[in-house]
Write a protein that holds these residues in place. Sequence first.
Motif, PDB file in Angstrom:
ATOM      1  N   GLU A  37      -4.556   5.103 -11.569  1.00 26.87           N
ATOM      2  CA  GLU A  37      -5.503   6.211 -11.574  1.00 26.87           C
ATOM      3  C   GLU A  37      -4.790   7.559 -11.630  1.00 26.87           C
ATOM      4  O   GLU A  37      -5.268   8.496 -12.265  1.00 26.87           O
ATOM      5  N   TYR A  87      -3.680   3.851   0.203  1.00 27.41           N
ATOM      6  CA  TYR A  87      -4.031   3.649  -1.198  1.00 27.41           C
ATOM      7  C   TYR A  87      -3.495   2.294  -1.643  1.00 27.41           C
ATOM      8  O   TYR A  87      -2.335   1.969  -1.390  1.00 27.41           O
ATOM      9  N   THR A  88      -4.367   1.507  -2.312  1.00 23.28           N
ATOM     10  CA  THR A  88      -3.887   0.268  -2.911  1.00 23.28           C
ATOM     11  C   THR A  88      -2.899   0.625  -4.004  1.00 23.28           C
ATOM     12  O   THR A  88      -3.243   1.331  -4.956  1.00 23.28           O
ATOM     13  N   SER A  89      -1.690   0.157  -3.867  1.00 21.95           N
ATOM     14  CA  SER A  89      -0.579   0.672  -4.665  1.00 21.95           C
ATOM     15  C   SER A  89      -0.824   0.628  -6.172  1.00 21.95           C
ATOM     16  O   SER A  89      -0.733   1.641  -6.850  1.00 21.95           O
ATOM     17  N   LEU A 129      -9.912   7.729  -8.012  1.00 20.34           N
ATOM     18  CA  LEU A 129      -8.746   7.669  -7.126  1.00 20.34           C
ATOM     19  C   LEU A 129      -9.198   7.555  -5.677  1.00 20.34           C
ATOM     20  O   LEU A 129      -8.637   6.789  -4.885  1.00 20.34           O
ATOM     21  N   SER A 187       0.821  -1.210   0.000  1.00 20.86           N
ATOM     22  CA  SER A 187       0.000   0.000   0.000  1.00 20.86           C
ATOM     23  C   SER A 187       0.856   1.260   0.000  1.00 20.86           C
ATOM     24  O   SER A 187       2.012   1.251   0.435  1.00 20.86           O
ATOM     25  N   ALA A 237     -11.818   6.177  -4.640  1.00 21.80           N
ATOM     26  CA  ALA A 237     -12.426   4.869  -4.417  1.00 21.80           C
ATOM     27  C   ALA A 237     -11.405   3.840  -3.943  1.00 21.80           C
ATOM     28  O   ALA A 237     -11.761   2.861  -3.280  1.00 21.80           O
ATOM     29  N   TRP A 238     -10.146   4.039  -4.310  1.00 21.04           N
ATOM     30  CA  TRP A 238      -9.088   3.105  -3.906  1.00 21.04           C
ATOM     31  C   TRP A 238      -8.394   3.560  -2.628  1.00 21.04           C
ATOM     32  O   TRP A 238      -7.371   3.025  -2.248  1.00 21.04           O
ATOM     33  N   ARG A 239      -8.989   4.521  -1.964  1.00 23.37           N
ATOM     34  CA  ARG A 239      -8.378   5.067  -0.741  1.00 23.37           C
ATOM     35  C   ARG A 239      -9.196   4.653   0.475  1.00 23.37           C
ATOM     36  O   ARG A 239     -10.418   4.678   0.460  1.00 23.37           O
ATOM     37  N   GLN A 240      -8.497   4.268   1.517  1.00 23.76           N
ATOM     38  CA  GLN A 240      -9.143   3.896   2.769  1.00 23.76           C
ATOM     39  C   GLN A 240      -8.638   4.794   3.889  1.00 23.76           C
ATOM     40  O   GLN A 240      -7.422   4.964   4.067  1.00 23.76           O
ATOM     41  N   TYR A 290      -3.551   0.158  -8.127  1.00 30.67           N
ATOM     42  CA  TYR A 290      -4.675   0.934  -8.624  1.00 30.67           C
ATOM     43  C   TYR A 290      -4.428   2.425  -8.495  1.00 30.67           C
ATOM     44  O   TYR A 290      -4.786   3.206  -9.361  1.00 30.67           O
ATOM     45  N   ALA A 291      -3.826   2.832  -7.404  1.00 31.81           N
ATOM     46  CA  ALA A 291      -3.584   4.257  -7.191  1.00 31.81           C
ATOM     47  C   ALA A 291      -2.640   4.801  -8.255  1.00 31.81           C
ATOM     48  O   ALA A 291      -2.857   5.882  -8.800  1.00 31.81           O
TER      49      ALA A 291
END
Length: 394
Positions: free
Chosen positions: A96, A88-90, A191, A66, A193-196, A92-93
């Motif tokens: 994006e 951030y999922t590495s 972007l 991540s 959406a892939w963030r927690q 996908y981030a």
Amino acid sequence: MARKRVTGRFYVFMGLLLVGLYLILREIWPDTAREALVQSANAPYNYTVDAVVIRDEEVVTAASNSMLVYVASEGQQVSQGDQVCQVYTSGYAEKELERLETVRKSIRSYHQQILGTIVDEGLERLEQQVSSAALELKTLIRNKSGGSLLNLERQLEEVMSQRQEYLRQTQRQDYKLNDLYDQETKRVAALDAWRQSVTAPRDGLVSFYLDGYESYLRVDTLESLTAEQIHAVLQGRALTGSEAVSRLNTGIFRVVSTDKWYIVLLSNDATWNPTNNQSYTFQLEGYPDLAYTGQVISMQKSAGEVMAVLEVEGNPAQLLNVRSGRADIGIYLTGLSVPLNALSTEGGQTGVWLADAAGSTFIPVEVLSQDRSNALIQPITPGTLSVGQRVLIR
């Protein structure tokens, strides 16, 4: 002159006199060959020992691949539920970010095409603000700079909104441009959406420094700690066998309690005898201005080494990232004093034999300290031994 005859009464009188004299002498001068008088005593104890700090803390983990953006700062006080960082999922981030940058390049290129030589200072200023905020956000997400992620996001959203409002007011209606702006908004949303958002699991101090011992040196493992493990920490060696650590996850931060913490003291001086509930003052070397008081909650002896765990009330903020070192400890011991040769061991328990009406009674004791001739002791059961009583020398 007539000689007086010795009667039986004389012998009885002399016998009683000798018994009384013995009892008096026994009180003021005990038979040192067999008995010793229990006396009150106290002694200062100062020593330097090895020390390992254990905090009451909780570690938060995330996927090892991540990307992290920290919102809180090192040592910051947080409450349960406060946002600490964003993950951030590495893969996908990164994708994006690249797609978002492609759209923004298209917007800049189309601006040049439709505006030509027309100068619109208002639009140019807003475009520069959007580009600048977007660049800062991208750099922060990729861990190349520091700053507040939330502030940058709000700043970017604000200037993007201002730019769209400016174009609406100036009636620059262009379907292609509007489409590019829509794509930009969607990429920003993608972007997100892939963030927690990761929050604090408890109240305490945030720290992003982890040394790898957090999985083993925990409050719930205090009772099972061994001198071998403490030696490994002091030498910087890895601890293994306590629990399996997943390679898919890694610690990203910890939240440390400000109520209490613990310190493990290790000494090869077998004369040091810490007892439960005993309080010690101590200072860690390198921190001369910091003095703490801790209470012994457990101790063990093995192979000539003494290990004690102390509980310390209060905030460990100034030792937030300290794991080990040397500590100067001190205490003023108060107890009962007997000669060393009055100590005996029965069934693995140290004690003294009390000279009493029954002849002798074994009294279990704890040895607080000792020198070459005397031992400072206290009875295991309060009240079973006191000043003025006599113990046997064996």
